[in-house]
Design an enzyme around this catalytic site. Structure first.
Site, PDB file in Angstrom:
ATOM      1  CB  ALA A 252     -34.850   8.827 -14.656  1.00 56.77           C
ATOM      2  CB  CYS A 253     -31.438   7.446 -10.037  1.00 55.90           C
ATOM      3  SG  CYS A 253     -32.722   6.187 -10.119  1.00 55.90           S
ATOM      4  CB  THR A 254     -29.615  12.536  -9.054  1.00 51.49           C
ATOM      5  OG1 THR A 254     -30.329  12.960 -10.207  1.00 51.49           O
ATOM      6  CG2 THR A 254     -28.370  13.395  -8.880  1.00 51.49           C
TER       7      THR A 254
END
Length: 479
Positions: free
Chosen positions: A14-16
């Site tokens: 769940a990264c950016t």
């Protein structure tokens, strides 16, 4: 077993990510950056220097999926950010090696069911837990990073769909692995930036331009044989391999929209658009503070801010960039010099909304003991727990504490710039082992300053917070 494997895989999914080319940045640096997010709010991370190895005879076995790889006999020194608890895998995530090559892995993405039907993911293949461990110690350029990982995927397959960032002084490469064996990579133009958020983002691939694009062997034939290209003209990786769902429009695309809104404020876009461009040229040169602000953002100054004044529906509409489950925010900076201290890793443990980004020089033998000391329960001698305690206190009384917290971050950001300038000046007099030893000492000085400032800030907030309890009563003097 398969169900458990999927559950584990998604705990780190769940990264950016943000990449900024050297002509788009204000100081001529290349940047790659990412928030590493989990699906639990407390997942401790370490940060330290992994020593170089020689004459090694060792086989790597993944604790996560039992991938087994014979390791090279020699490997470079590199900075690493593994999980404190490695029962599920190392998850080293990000770092810069002694050849000044950096890597951030991974930006979890999703391929569509059509392409996965013909090239499924491989249960015991290369996954996020293993990538940095198996690649970063062995590469001496960003391009070779893509090639090295591509060769591993060809041999072992991929367990997940992932985006991976590589950089050096000259280049930034972003690689998207979609299926068990197929991937593409694009060189980020020097005058551009990219924001990626858990969705396949790379668009058109020019197969006649291998200087700026790379791809897995046979990918064109794979797409043609299985009738996978939905477009009448062109070859768009996002269209062929990516997804376009309601989840994307609420979980993924709004983060890209907000990152682009911050760097191109004059361009009006829909946060739920499926056609946000992967690459953009910014309206002004991008500073380290701009990247920090994006990674620390939660739709600030919009009705979608979960901490703002919008309706409850709007505040819960989109997934923000900075979350309570952000455990490791990192910005890797490669400055355009050959001084031996050009590589800086900015580390923000816990929620970057409330924490400070701490700069560390990667041409060093160590970071600081406080970053490798991570006990199971809170201990303020641990950098991870110190910043975790700070985020808890600030958010608990956000309206009262947001301004002093912003002042704290600003003061430390100013100090960091001054300190780097001071170290740069001294570093010109040094080289070789003497420079590495000096930068190691400076890392410890930097960590100590930030730790002390954070403890003082935390103490001030707790002291103020004692007056904010709802369990109070003011006596009427006339009674």
């Amino acid at each position: 077993m398969e169900g458990n494997l999927l559950m584990k895989r998604h705990t780190h999914a769940a990264c950016t990510s943000i990449m900024v080319g050297k002509k788009a940045s204000i100081d001529g640096s290349n940047y790659i950056a990412r928030n590493e997010d989990n699906f639990v709010a407390n997942w401790p991370k370490k940060f330290y220097v992994q020593k170089a190895v020689q004459n090694r005879h060792e086989t790597y076995v993944s604790p996560y999926n039992k991938l087994t790889v014979e390791l090279p006999e020699t490997g470079y020194r590199y900075t690493t950010s593994p999980d404190a608890n490695q029962d599920e895998g190392y998850y080293e995530e990000d770092g810069i090696n002694e050849k000044n090559v950096g890597m951030s892995a991974t930006e979890s993405v999703t391929a569509n069911e059509k392409v996965l039907a013909y090239d499924p993911l491989i249960k015991n293949g290369v996954a996020e837990d293993s990538m940095t461990t198996l690649v970063l110690p062995y590469i001496d350029s960003a391009r070779k990073g893509v090639q090295y990982l591509g060769n591993l995927i060809a041999k072992y397959g991929s367990t997940e769909s992932n985006g991976v960032e590589f950089f050096d002084k000259d280049d930034i490469w972003y690689m998207e692995i979609a299926t068990g064996h197929h991937w593409v990579a694009i060189r980020i133009p020097d005058d551009s930036y990219a924001v990626a958020a858990n969705q396949i983002g790379i668009e058109k691939i020019d197969f006649s331009d291998p200087e700026n694009y790379m791809w897995s062997e046979g990918i064109q034939e794979f797409v043609e044989k299985n009738n996978l290209n939905p477009d009448f003209d062109g070859w768009n990786f996002r269209h062929i391999f990516g997804t376009d769902t309601k989840k994307d429009r609420h979980y993924n695309t709004p983060r890209v929209w907000y990152g682009q809104k911050m760097l191109n404020p004059s361009i009006e876009q829909n946060p739920e658009s499926s056609n946000l461009p992967f690459l953009r040229k910014p309206e002004k040169k991008i500073a380290i503070e701009d990247i920090q602000a994006i990674l620390a953002s939660h739709y600030n100054e919009t009705k979608f801010d979960p901490l703002g004044s919008g309706s409850e529906e709007d505040k819960k509409r989109y997934r923000a960039i900075c979350l309570s489950r952000t455990m490791n925010s990192h910005i890797l900076q490669m400055r355009d010099t050959d001084t031996g201290n050009q590589a800086v890793e900015w580390k923000g443990l816990g929620m970057p909304c409330f924490s400070a980004y701490v700069p560390f020089f990667t041409n060093a033998n160590a970071i600081d003991e406080s970053y490798s000391f991570v006990p199971e329960t809170m201990n303020l001698d641990s950098a991870y727990w110190l910043y975790t305690a700070l985020e808890f206190v600030v958010e608990s009384h956000y309206q009262e504490f947001v301004e002093p917290n912003l002042d704290y971050q600003k003061e430390l950001a100013q100090w960091a710039r001054q300190k780097i300038a001071e170290v740069d000046k001294e570093s010109q007099k040094l080289s070789g082992t003497a420079l590495t030893d000096y930068l190691t000492d400076q890392n410890k000085i930097i960590a100590k300053h930030f730790n002390e400032a954070t403890r003082a800030h935390l103490a001030d907030l707790v002291t103020q917070g004692t007056e904010l309890s709802k369990l109070t009563f003011k006596m009427d003097p006339n009674l």
